[in-house]
Motif scaffolding. Sequence first.
Motif, PDB file in Angstrom:
ATOM      1  N   LYS A  49     -14.994  89.382-134.848  1.00  0.00           N
ATOM      2  CA  LYS A  49     -16.108  89.039-135.222  1.00  0.00           C
ATOM      3  C   LYS A  49     -16.037  87.893-136.423  1.00  0.00           C
ATOM      4  N   ASP A  50     -14.929  87.663-137.286  1.00  0.00           N
ATOM      5  CA  ASP A  50     -14.819  86.809-138.528  1.00  0.00           C
ATOM      6  C   ASP A  50     -13.721  85.623-137.865  1.00  0.00           C
ATOM      7  N   ALA A  51     -14.135  85.452-136.470  1.00  0.00           N
ATOM      8  CA  ALA A  51     -13.009  84.211-136.118  1.00  0.00           C
ATOM      9  C   ALA A  51     -14.428  82.891-135.876  1.00  0.00           C
ATOM     10  N   ARG A  52     -13.393  81.938-136.182  1.00  0.00           N
ATOM     11  CA  ARG A  52     -14.547  80.988-136.582  1.00  0.00           C
ATOM     12  C   ARG A  52     -14.572  79.466-136.008  1.00  0.00           C
ATOM     13  N   ILE A  53     -14.873  78.888-135.665  1.00  0.00           N
ATOM     14  CA  ILE A  53     -14.340  77.243-134.844  1.00  0.00           C
ATOM     15  C   ILE A  53     -13.560  76.506-135.424  1.00  0.00           C
ATOM     16  N   ALA A  54     -13.257  76.588-136.830  1.00  0.00           N
ATOM     17  CA  ALA A  54     -12.570  75.808-137.648  1.00  0.00           C
ATOM     18  C   ALA A  54     -11.317  77.186-137.449  1.00  0.00           C
ATOM     19  N   ILE A  59      -7.782  69.230-137.152  1.00  0.00           N
ATOM     20  CA  ILE A  59      -8.675  68.210-137.284  1.00  0.00           C
ATOM     21  C   ILE A  59     -10.484  68.332-136.802  1.00  0.00           C
ATOM     22  N   ILE A  60     -11.275  68.766-137.905  1.00  0.00           N
ATOM     23  CA  ILE A  60     -12.595  69.005-136.722  1.00  0.00           C
ATOM     24  C   ILE A  60     -13.413  67.107-137.276  1.00  0.00           C
ATOM     25  N   ALA A  61     -13.750  66.061-136.430  1.00  0.00           N
ATOM     26  CA  ALA A  61     -14.735  64.846-136.877  1.00  0.00           C
ATOM     27  C   ALA A  61     -16.048  64.995-136.186  1.00  0.00           C
ATOM     28  N   GLY A  67     -21.508  64.531-137.468  1.00  0.00           N
ATOM     29  CA  GLY A  67     -20.637  64.804-138.823  1.00  0.00           C
ATOM     30  C   GLY A  67     -21.657  65.726-139.014  1.00  0.00           C
ATOM     31  N   LEU A  68     -23.364  65.709-139.037  1.00  0.00           N
ATOM     32  CA  LEU A  68     -23.872  67.232-139.441  1.00  0.00           C
ATOM     33  C   LEU A  68     -23.568  68.834-139.289  1.00  0.00           C
ATOM     34  N   ILE A  69     -22.902  68.891-138.043  1.00  0.00           N
ATOM     35  CA  ILE A  69     -21.937  69.658-137.188  1.00  0.00           C
ATOM     36  C   ILE A  69     -20.533  70.400-138.426  1.00  0.00           C
ATOM     37  N   THR A  70     -19.652  68.807-138.006  1.00  0.00           N
ATOM     38  CA  THR A  70     -18.742  69.154-138.829  1.00  0.00           C
ATOM     39  C   THR A  70     -18.529  69.595-139.839  1.00  0.00           C
ATOM     40  N   ALA A  71     -19.859  69.039-140.764  1.00  0.00           N
ATOM     41  CA  ALA A  71     -19.897  69.317-142.233  1.00  0.00           C
ATOM     42  C   ALA A  71     -20.564  70.752-142.465  1.00  0.00           C
ATOM     43  N   MET A  72     -20.879  72.036-141.160  1.00  0.00           N
ATOM     44  CA  MET A  72     -21.810  73.037-141.695  1.00  0.00           C
ATOM     45  C   MET A  72     -20.447  73.785-140.133  1.00  0.00           C
ATOM     46  N   LEU A  73     -19.733  73.666-140.444  1.00  0.00           N
ATOM     47  CA  LEU A  73     -18.539  74.505-139.443  1.00  0.00           C
ATOM     48  C   LEU A  73     -16.907  74.627-140.049  1.00  0.00           C
ATOM     49  N   THR A  74     -16.912  73.365-140.918  1.00  0.00           N
ATOM     50  CA  THR A  74     -16.193  73.381-142.192  1.00  0.00           C
ATOM     51  C   THR A  74     -16.366  73.656-143.618  1.00  0.00           C
ATOM     52  N   ALA A  75     -17.715  74.015-144.340  1.00  0.00           N
ATOM     53  CA  ALA A  75     -18.209  74.013-145.463  1.00  0.00           C
ATOM     54  C   ALA A  75     -17.183  75.068-146.106  1.00  0.00           C
ATOM     55  N   PRO A  76     -16.742  75.711-146.351  1.00  0.00           N
ATOM     56  CA  PRO A  76     -16.047  77.098-147.530  1.00  0.00           C
ATOM     57  C   PRO A  76     -17.315  77.384-147.971  1.00  0.00           C
ATOM     58  N   ASN A  77     -16.708  78.808-147.796  1.00  0.00           N
ATOM     59  CA  ASN A  77     -17.961  80.104-148.420  1.00  0.00           C
ATOM     60  C   ASN A  77     -16.962  80.971-150.080  1.00  0.00           C
ATOM     61  N   ASP A  78     -17.061  81.019-150.427  1.00  0.00           N
ATOM     62  CA  ASP A  78     -16.683  81.613-151.781  1.00  0.00           C
ATOM     63  C   ASP A  78     -15.405  82.006-151.474  1.00  0.00           C
ATOM     64  N   LYS A  79     -15.077  83.178-150.445  1.00  0.00           N
ATOM     65  CA  LYS A  79     -13.570  83.119-149.957  1.00  0.00           C
ATOM     66  C   LYS A  79     -12.653  82.724-148.763  1.00  0.00           C
ATOM     67  N   ARG A  80     -13.697  80.801-149.152  1.00  0.00           N
ATOM     68  CA  ARG A  80     -12.399  79.933-148.431  1.00  0.00           C
ATOM     69  C   ARG A  80     -12.037  80.244-146.982  1.00  0.00           C
ATOM     70  N   ARG A  81     -13.020  80.916-146.251  1.00  0.00           N
ATOM     71  CA  ARG A  81     -14.262  80.809-144.567  1.00  0.00           C
ATOM     72  C   ARG A  81     -15.344  80.154-144.111  1.00  0.00           C
ATOM     73  N   SER A  85     -22.021  79.979-139.108  1.00  0.00           N
ATOM     74  CA  SER A  85     -20.722  80.351-137.797  1.00  0.00           C
ATOM     75  C   SER A  85     -21.656  79.104-136.932  1.00  0.00           C
ATOM     76  N   ALA A  86     -21.186  79.011-135.982  1.00  0.00           N
ATOM     77  CA  ALA A  86     -21.687  78.035-134.679  1.00  0.00           C
ATOM     78  C   ALA A  86     -23.099  79.262-134.225  1.00  0.00           C
ATOM     79  N   GLN A  87     -23.672  79.977-134.310  1.00  0.00           N
ATOM     80  CA  GLN A  87     -24.577  80.588-134.075  1.00  0.00           C
ATOM     81  C   GLN A  87     -25.565  79.720-134.941  1.00  0.00           C
ATOM     82  N   ASP A  88     -25.799  79.937-136.491  1.00  0.00           N
ATOM     83  CA  ASP A  88     -25.772  79.394-137.634  1.00  0.00           C
ATOM     84  C   ASP A  88     -26.124  78.087-137.166  1.00  0.00           C
TER      85      ASP A  88
END
Length: 106
Positions: A49-54, A59-61, A67-81, A85-88
């Motif tokens: 369940k912790d798997a993410r597209i990133a 490279i994700i562009a 670009g908005l989707i890219t930023a959301m896919l790659t923005a890190p949380n405090d644990k650098r994950r 999610s894609a559902q979000d």
Amino acid sequence: MERTNSTVQPPAYGDLITVLSIDGGGVRGLIPAVILEFLEAKLQEIDGKDARIADYFDIIAGTSTGGLITAMLTAPNDKRRPLFSAQDIKEFYLKTCPKIFPQDWR
């Protein structure tokens, strides 16, 4: 190569570089959001369940809404994950598209 749920492997293996390119198109960003949600769900069935597209791309562009989707896919949380999610992302588009991409029908 097999991935385990306990460790996150780097996305590049050998000479292979994986690229995810997401098209622009305003409100049509909902289309890649839905596709990415489906893909991430399938990857989670395999890798947990912790798997993410990133986790799967070097490279994700994207252009414009991509670009908005890219930023959301790659923005890190405090644990650098990945923070989102894609559902979000799909839910974000469904909720905010009328505000971000208003339609003028005059």
